[in-house]
Design an enzyme around this catalytic site. Structure first.
Site, PDB file in Angstrom:
ATOM      1  CG  HIS A   1      -1.120  11.303 -24.304  1.00 16.73           C
ATOM      2  ND1 HIS A   1      -1.996  11.441 -23.195  1.00 16.73           N
ATOM      3  CD2 HIS A   1       0.164  10.907 -23.833  1.00 16.73           C
ATOM      4  CE1 HIS A   1      -1.190  11.867 -22.570  1.00 16.73           C
ATOM      5  NE2 HIS A   1       0.236  11.647 -22.427  1.00 16.73           N
TER       6      HIS A   1
ATOM      7  CE  LYS B   1      -0.928  14.037 -13.589  1.00 15.37           C
ATOM      8  NZ  LYS B   1      -0.664  14.774 -15.105  1.00 15.37           N
TER       9      LYS B   1
ATOM     10  CG  HIS C   1       1.436  15.901 -22.561  1.00 15.17           C
ATOM     11  ND1 HIS C   1       2.063  16.979 -23.176  1.00 15.17           N
ATOM     12  CD2 HIS C   1       2.364  15.210 -22.552  1.00 15.17           C
ATOM     13  CE1 HIS C   1       3.195  16.946 -22.297  1.00 15.17           C
ATOM     14  NE2 HIS C   1       2.688  15.591 -21.799  1.00 15.17           N
TER      15      HIS C   1
ATOM     16  CD  GLU D   1       6.565  16.474 -21.926  1.00 18.23           C
ATOM     17  OE1 GLU D   1       6.820  17.804 -22.143  1.00 18.23           O
ATOM     18  OE2 GLU D   1       6.522  15.428 -21.990  1.00 18.23           O
TER      19      GLU D   1
ATOM     20  NE  ARG E   1       0.670  17.351 -12.171  1.00 18.64           N
ATOM     21  CZ  ARG E   1       1.358  16.034 -11.652  1.00 18.64           C
ATOM     22  NH1 ARG E   1       0.574  16.099  -9.875  1.00 18.64           N
ATOM     23  NH2 ARG E   1       2.123  15.417 -11.925  1.00 18.64           N
TER      24      ARG E   1
ATOM     25  CD  GLU F   1      -4.486  16.487 -14.725  1.00 19.03           C
ATOM     26  OE1 GLU F   1      -3.166  16.116 -15.112  1.00 19.03           O
ATOM     27  OE2 GLU F   1      -4.912  15.696 -15.442  1.00 19.03           O
TER      28      GLU F   1
ATOM     29  CG  ASN G   1      -2.214  17.369 -19.396  1.00 24.95           C
ATOM     30  OD1 ASN G   1      -1.363  16.532 -18.996  1.00 24.95           O
ATOM     31  ND2 ASN G   1      -3.587  17.171 -17.884  1.00 24.95           N
TER      32      ASN G   1
ATOM     33  CG  HIS H   1       6.252  11.182 -24.225  1.00 24.24           C
ATOM     34  ND1 HIS H   1       4.858  11.001 -24.170  1.00 24.24           N
ATOM     35  CD2 HIS H   1       6.320  12.289 -23.334  1.00 24.24           C
ATOM     36  CE1 HIS H   1       4.664  12.350 -23.626  1.00 24.24           C
ATOM     37  NE2 HIS H   1       5.393  12.606 -22.659  1.00 24.24           N
TER      38      HIS H   1
ATOM     39  NE  ARG I   1      -3.972  -1.928   1.890  1.00 18.56           N
ATOM     40  CZ  ARG I   1      -3.820  -2.768   2.292  1.00 18.56           C
ATOM     41  NH1 ARG I   1      -3.173  -2.888   3.299  1.00 18.56           N
ATOM     42  NH2 ARG I   1      -5.132  -3.924   2.324  1.00 18.56           N
TER      43      ARG I   1
END
Ligand SMILES: NC(=O)c1ccc[n+]([C@@H]2O[C@H](COP(=O)([O-])OP(=O)(O)OC[C@H]3O[C@@H](n4cnc5c(N)ncnc54)[C@H](O)[C@@H]3O)[C@@H](O)[C@H]2O)c1
Length: 389
Positions: free
Chosen positions: A265, A144, A261, A190, A254, A245, A258, A290, A122
Site C-alpha cells: 500500500h 471487503k 500489503h 496474490e 484474517r 479482522e 495482508n 496492485h 442500507r
C-alpha cells in the site's frame, strides 16, 4: 467441470463457482437466488463488448430488467465520487433493496460495486463476477468493499469501505482471455501470497505454485482452475475464522491475508514507481499494479523477516525466486524514499496509532503478526528493493 468453493459465515453462505463459461449461467442462477427480476450491472469499461453483451443477454433471457453503468478501472478513479454517481443511477433506475447489483470486472469494479451495494438502501445484494485473475482468486471473495482517498501525501488505498459479503461469485475462466499479460502476472502476485499463508489449509501450495510457475504464466488451462480454487480455499479459511479482522494475534487471523500489503500500500501510494525495466512503459498508468506491489511487498516482508531473525535465509531466497519467477525484476525504479514509505506504512489503516504492525513469513506457508518491528530494519528492507541504477 465447475469447481465450487463455499464460504460459510454466521450471517451468510455463498458459493464461488469456477468454470469456463460460468457467466452463461448468470441468468438462471440469479433467477434461482432472487425473487426480484431487476438488476444493476456495474461494468468495467475495458471489457470486450461480447463478454458484456453475453451477460446482459443471459439476464434478459432469465427475465431480468438490467440497467448498466460502466466505470473506469484506474486506482486514482476508485473514488467516493464514482460511488456517488452509481448510487444516484441506482436510485434513478428505481432499484429496490432486494434487487441485486452485479459487479462485472476486475477487483476495482468489485470493490466499488460492492460498496455501492453495501450502502444503497442500507444494503442490497451483490453478485461478484470477477474477470481478472486477481479478482477471481482474491478480491471477489470475503466481502471487503471500498474506495481510495487521495490525501496530500499520496493515495490511501481502501481507506473508506464496508464489509458486505456477496450472494454469489461467478468466476468465468474464459473471461481471462482478454486480460493483458501484465495484469495476469499481477494476479499471480496474490497467488504467491496465498501460497505463503497456506499451511493450515493446503500444505503443498507453495511448492506446487513455485514449481508450476512457467505453465501458470502460460495460462495452462488444466492448472488455472486448480490455482484459483486452491487460492480461494486459503482465503475462505481466514475469512471464516475471522470475518471482520478482529483477531490480532492468532495464526488464523484474517490479517494473514495482508502479508506484503503494508509494504504494497505504501508503494502504491507513491506515484511514478514501476518495475525496474520497460514493463510499465507499455501501460498508460505510471504506477505499480496492485499485484506487482504485493509481489514487491512479499519480497520486502521476506527480507525483513530474515533480518529480524524470524526466517531462514534459504526460505527468504525461495520467496525472492518466487517473485522473480513472475518475470518481475527484483527492484522497483522511481522516486521511492524509504523514510517516506515507512511513514506511509505507519499510517496504514492496519497500523495501531502510529505503531507498525506487519505480517511476516516465518516459513514457506506460515506467517506471524509482528508488532512494532525495528523501524530501521524495515526502512533498510524498503531501500533494498529500490533500483540503484
Ligand atoms: N476486496 C478485496 O478483498 C480485495 C483484495 C485484493 C485486491 N483488491 C482490490 O482489487 C483491485 C485490483 O484488482 P485487479 O488487479 O483486478 O485490478 P482492476 O480491477 O483495476 O483491473 C486491472 C485492469 O485489467 C482490466 N481488466 C479486468 N478484467 C479484464 C478482462 N477480462 N479483459 C480485459 N481487461 C480486463 C481492468 O479494466 C483494468 O485495466 C485493487 O483496487 C485492490 O485494492 C480488493
Amino acid at each position: 467441470m465447475t469447481r465450487t468453493a463455499r464460504i460459510s459465515l454466521p450471517t451468510a453462505t455463498y458459493d464461488i463457482a469456477i468454470a469456463p463459461r460460468a457467466l452463461d449461467e448468470i441468468g438462471e442462477r440469479l433467477a434461482y437466488l432472487f425473487k426480484s427480476r431487476r438488476a444493476f450491472v456495474v461494468v468495467d469499461g475495458n471489457l470486450p463488448d461480447a463478454l458484456v453483451e453475453n451477460v446482459l443477454t443471459r439476464l434478459d433471457e432469465a427475465g431480468f430488467d438490467a440497467a448498466t453503468s460502466a466505470i473506469e478501472a484506474v486506482e486514482t478513479r476508485k473514488t467516493i465520487e464514482v460511488v456517488s454517481r452509481l448510487l444516484h443511477e441506482c436510485a434513478l433506475a428505481g432499484l429496490d433493496r432486494g434487487d441485486p447489483i452485479i459487479a462485472l470486472g476486475g477487483g476495482l469494479t468489485g470493490d466499488v460495486a460492492g460498496f455501492v451495494a453495501a450502502t444503497y438502501k442500507r444494503g442490497c445484494p451483490i453478485v461478484q463476477c470477477p474477470t481478472s485473475l486477481l479478482a477471481m482468486v482474491d478480491a471477489s471473495v470475503g466481502g471487503k468493499t471500498g474506495v481510495n482517498l487521495a490525501l496530500p501525501d499520496g493515495l490511501r488505498k481502501n481507506l473508506v469501505g464496508s464489509f458486505h459479503q456477496p450472494s454469489l461469485v461467478l468466476a468465468d475462466l474464459d473471461a481471462l482471455a482478454s486480460l493483458p499479460d501484465r495484469q495476469f502476472r499481477s494476479g499471480l502476485g496474490e497467488c504467491l501470497k496465498h501460497a505463503l499463508i497456506s499451511d493450515a489449509v493446503d500444505r503443498d501450495l507453495w511448492d506446487w505454485t513455485a514449481s508450476h510457475m512457467e505453465h501458470l504464466l502460460g495460462r495452462d488451462a488444466n492448472l488455472l482452475p486448480q490455482l484459483i480454487e486452491r487460492g480461494v480455499n486459503v482465503k475462505a479459511h481466514f475469512v471464516q475464522s475471522d470475518e471482520r479482522e478482529q483477531d490480532t494475534n492468532s495464526a488464523s487471523s484474517r490479517m494473514m491475508l495482508n502479508l506484503g500489503h503494508t509494504f504494497a500500500h505504501a508503494l502504491e501510494a507513491i506515484e511514478g514507481l514501476t518495475p525496474a525495466d520497460d514493463l510499465a512503459l507499455r501501460e498508460p498508468a505510471p504506477r505499480l499494479l496492485h499485484g506487482e506491489a504485493v509481489a514487491y511487498g512479499l519480497l520486502a516482508a521476506a527480507r525483513a523477516a530474515h533480518a529480524l531473525g524470524r526466517l531462514a535465509e534459504s526460505d527468504a531466497r525461495a520467496i525472492e525466486a518466487g517473485v522473480t519467477s513472475l518475470g518481475l525484476p527484483a527492484h522497483v525504479q522511481g522516486p521511492l524514499d524509504p523514510a517516506r514509505a515507512l511513514s506511509l506504512m505507519k499510517h496504514d489503516k492496519k497500523a495501531q496509532g502510529s505503531r507498525l504492525r506487519l505480517v511476516l513469513p516465518v516459513a514457506l506457508g506460515r506467517c506471524e503478526i509482528v508488532e512494532a518491528p525495528d523501524a530501521g530494519i524495515v526502512r533498510d528492507t524498503i531501500a533494498s528493493i529500490v533500483s540503484r541504477d
